[in-house]
Write an enzyme that holds these catalytic residues in place. Sequence first.
Site, PDB file in Angstrom:
ATOM      1  N   ARG A   1      20.353 -38.012 -44.140  1.00  0.00           N
ATOM      2  CA  ARG A   1      21.160 -38.477 -45.275  1.00  0.00           C
ATOM      3  C   ARG A   1      22.488 -39.087 -44.836  1.00  0.00           C
ATOM      4  O   ARG A   1      23.110 -39.834 -45.585  1.00  0.00           O
ATOM      5  CB  ARG A   1      21.415 -37.320 -46.240  1.00  0.00           C
ATOM      6  CG  ARG A   1      20.148 -36.754 -46.883  1.00  0.00           C
ATOM      7  CD  ARG A   1      20.479 -35.701 -47.920  1.00  0.00           C
ATOM      8  NE  ARG A   1      19.291 -35.140 -48.526  1.00  0.00           N
ATOM      9  CZ  ARG A   1      18.655 -34.070 -48.082  1.00  0.00           C
ATOM     10  NH1 ARG A   1      19.112 -33.443 -47.001  1.00  0.00           N
ATOM     11  NH2 ARG A   1      17.580 -33.607 -48.684  1.00  0.00           N
TER      12      ARG A   1
ATOM     13  N   CYS B   1      30.256 -25.595 -44.891  1.00  0.00           N
ATOM     14  CA  CYS B   1      29.786 -24.211 -44.765  1.00  0.00           C
ATOM     15  C   CYS B   1      30.916 -23.203 -44.891  1.00  0.00           C
ATOM     16  O   CYS B   1      30.664 -22.024 -45.141  1.00  0.00           O
ATOM     17  CB  CYS B   1      29.054 -24.024 -43.436  1.00  0.00           C
ATOM     18  SG  CYS B   1      30.106 -24.243 -41.977  1.00  0.00           S
TER      19      CYS B   1
END
Length: 340
Positions: free
Chosen positions: A18, A122
């Site tokens: 992506r 994250c």
Amino acid sequence: RVHGIVTGNTFVLKPSERVPNTAMFLAKLAQDAGVPNGVFNIIHGGREAVQYICKDSTIKAISFVGSDQAGKYIYETGCKYGKRVQSNMGAKNHGVVLPDASKESCLNQLVGAAFGAAGQRCMALSTAVMVGESKKWIPELVERAKKLVVNAGHESNADVGPVISKQAKDRICELIESGVKEGANLLLDGRNIEVSGYNNGNFIGPTILSGVKPSMQCYTEEIFGPVLVILEVDTLDEAITVVNNNPYGNGTAIFTRSGSAARKFTMNADVGQVGVNVPIPVPLPMFSFTGSRGSFLGDLNFYGRNGVNFYTQLKTITSQWRSEDADVSAKPATAMPVMK
């Protein structure tokens, strides 16, 4: 992973399909800096590329950052084929707010850590645990989040950019809706935001859910978007229990002016990286990125000493040089050699 190259290895990078362009820019910078051809390599692709990396016998170690599903597969498959693997996966990072915290600084840090990068990192602080009277600050938190500007990332006034894809946007919206259906309070809803000039963009504005319970889907799953879920507890002990009962262990933070409270939290929170008045406790590269429990698979973490050890193979050399070895009449010794 600079460690992989500086320790003498050649390196193969497979970026997310992506976002392929960033890796190509990095490769150009490495080339311009004089890294020889063949040292830093890039392959693009999906499942086939992953299979190749996991199974090819010339690849000795794999370092991964991404989702739980992919991370577990890569760890298990790589280990099966005899590779050293470190796999950094999902997270649900908690910010514990005590009533004695510096309110202005705390609220600003919560907003920045929750909604920066549109929550797509994250170490995003996706969960706030308000302890005692600090829950009275929630309305002010909402007002600060409302002031963030949602726009295309390259626009100079952008605070919050788009999420990575339409599929990601749909999933985030579904998790927000699941929180509403399960009884959470939707204090700020960014699902229907419109950005002028980018009508087809995958934008979600800052979203805040309060009254969230640990059993709700919006809490149990990593949302990975600009969504902050808020839990409310009465004591620091309850907050620590909430943090430790969550399966993930990437990062957590406490906001307080109390040294004893900070000490108690840092000692008892079962999380790999803990911040004290630091919302995203990512260490500088000379220290290791020590995510733990459900956030990490492997025995050597990223960066720091662990990062160097991961990309090297220890070798022990034993040698002996004695003048008596020149004596041709010496007899063989069958006993285990000892120091004399």
